[in-house]
Design an enzyme around this catalytic site. Structure first.
Site, short mmCIF file in Angstrom:
data_model
loop_
_atom_site.label_atom_id
_atom_site.label_comp_id
_atom_site.label_asym_id
_atom_site.label_seq_id
_atom_site.Cartn_x
_atom_site.Cartn_y
_atom_site.Cartn_z
CE1 TYR A 1 -0.47 6.58 1.35
CE2 TYR A 1 0.94 5.06 0.15
CZ TYR A 1 -0.32 5.48 0.54
OH TYR A 1 -1.44 4.82 0.12
CE LYS B 1 0.09 2.29 3.34
NZ LYS B 1 -0.45 2.74 2.03
C1 LIG Z 1 -3.04 1.64 -4.50
C2 LIG Z 1 -3.68 1.39 -3.16
O1 LIG Z 1 -4.71 1.91 -2.82
N1 LIG Z 1 -3.03 0.53 -2.37
C3 LIG Z 1 -3.57 0.17 -1.08
C4 LIG Z 1 -3.74 -1.33 -1.05
O2 LIG Z 1 -4.06 -1.73 0.27
C5 LIG Z 1 -4.86 -1.76 -2.02
O3 LIG Z 1 -6.08 -1.17 -1.58
C6 LIG Z 1 -5.01 -3.27 -1.99
O4 LIG Z 1 -3.77 -3.86 -2.31
C7 LIG Z 1 -6.09 -3.73 -2.97
O5 LIG Z 1 -5.65 -3.57 -4.28
C8 LIG Z 1 -2.59 0.64 0.01
O6 LIG Z 1 -1.29 0.29 -0.33
C9 LIG Z 1 -2.78 2.10 0.25
C10 LIG Z 1 -3.75 2.31 1.34
O7 LIG Z 1 -4.33 1.41 1.85
C11 LIG Z 1 -4.04 3.68 1.80
O8 LIG Z 1 -3.24 4.58 1.52
O9 LIG Z 1 -5.09 3.88 2.43
#
Ligand SMILES: CC(=O)N[C@@H]([C@@H](O)[C@H](O)[C@H](O)CO)[C@@H](O)CC(=O)C(=O)O
Length: 308
Positions: free
Chosen positions: A139, A167
């Site tokens: 990750y 990921k």
């Molecule tokens: C920094 C962060 O939390 N990034 C999210 C994104 O899905 C993010 O929520 C989305 O791009 C909105 O900014 C994901 O890459 C990570 C994620 O969904 C998780 O680990 O649950």
């Protein structure tokens, strides 16, 4: 060649489901799993950032994945994030995950202290060794973890036969191209930033995992369909609509996941509680943000999904 098809598609990050006292609710976890099954997503990513794992105990996270597997086994691909920022607890969750027969485990690097790459590789390989029959996904989320995956470290990790890919939540979409080139067809890269799902897929990601998919799974599924059909004009329009919704969700002081959980109450009638402090719960004066985002989602679904 590995068969990675079970990972290729739209995998929402699973939210923390709390009862009214802020404790993990197995019943609400199972309800959210049923919601995702009904929406037709490929799988779910559990106990990650969106699952507020950083604020939970080892037992909390065991309770979550046990409830998830009771409902999802055989119906969804399940990736369980097991990193606890210490090797012992992470290995305990990895072994627990394998006993539940999850499809894969994932782990961020150790956070806070900036450890050398050799120590990160040892940490990840120790975790993987506790689940010797389970796929392992690196990750990469440098903006939160403070440590970035490099091509050198990825090459070291590919010596572990359980490693199946990355990921990638870094904001530089070229990282996806770099890791995809390095791994080739036998590895998978998941797009992390929802705002660039289209960009990530075009640059080599074969799937997406994201924190906002849960409130608009229909839009990400339709976006994925347009990409598969090479209809990039409509794909871009859907991506822009998704981004407008995300910008609305993060436009206040309330934590994005608190807003997301309110959207689920409004649009899906699902109550999974609030967020755990120190995250900021939905402020009463910001309830309109969730209401407006919920309406934007319904309009976009009508425009891009139902009318097609
Ligand atoms: C920094 C962060 O939390 N990034 C999210 C994104 O899905 C993010 O929520 C989305 O791009 C909105 O900014 C994901 O890459 C990570 C994620 O969904 C998780 O680990 O649950």
């Amino acid at each position: 060649m590995r068969n990675l098809k079970k990972y290729q598609g739209v995998l929402p990050a699973f939210y923390a489901c709390y009862d009214d006292n802020g404790e993990i609710s197995a019943a609400r976890v199972r309800e959210l799993v049923r919601y995702f099954i009904a929406k037709g997503v490929k799988g779910i990513y559990v106990n990650g950032s969106s699952g507020e794992c950083i604020y939970q105990s080892v037992q909390d996270r065991k309770t979550v994945i046990e409830a998830v597997m009771a409902e999802a086994k055989g119906k969804l691909t399940v990736i369980n994030h097991v990193a606890c920022n210490n090797t012992k607890d992470s290995m305990e969750l990895a072994a627990h995950s394998q006993a539940l027969e999850v499809d894969a485990i994932a782990a961020i690097p150790p956070i806070y202290f900036k450890l050398p790459e050799a120590a990160i590789a040892t940490y990840w390989n120790s975790i993987s060794s506790a689940a010797p029959d389970t796929d392992f996904i690196i990750y990469n989320i440098p903006q939160l973890a403070g440590v970035a995956l490099t091509n050198n470290l990825y090459a070291v990790m590919r010596k572990n036969p359980r490693v199946i890919g990355v990921k990638n939540s870094s904001m530089a979409v070229q990282d996806i191209q770099m890791f995809n080139l390095a791994g080739g067809e036998n590895y998978i890269v998941f797009n992390g930033p929802d705002e660039q799902y289209l960009g990530g897929r075009v640059m080599g990601a074969k799937a997406g995992i994201g924190g906002t998919y849960a409130v608009m799974p229909e839009l990400f599924l339709q976006l994925e369909k347009c990409i598969e059909e090479q209809n990039l004009t409509t794909a871009a329009k859907i991506q822009y609509a998704i981004n407008d919704i995300i910008y609305k969700m993060v436009s206040g002081k309330s934590n994005m996941y608190a807003v997301a959980k309110e959207i689920l109450r409004i649009n899906a009638g699902i109550n999974i509680g609030s967020v755990r402090e120190p995250l900021t719960a939905l402020l009463p004066e910001e309830k309109y943000i969730a209401e407006e985002a919920a309406e934007m989602i319904n309009c976009a679904v009508t425009k891009y999904v139902k009318e097609n």
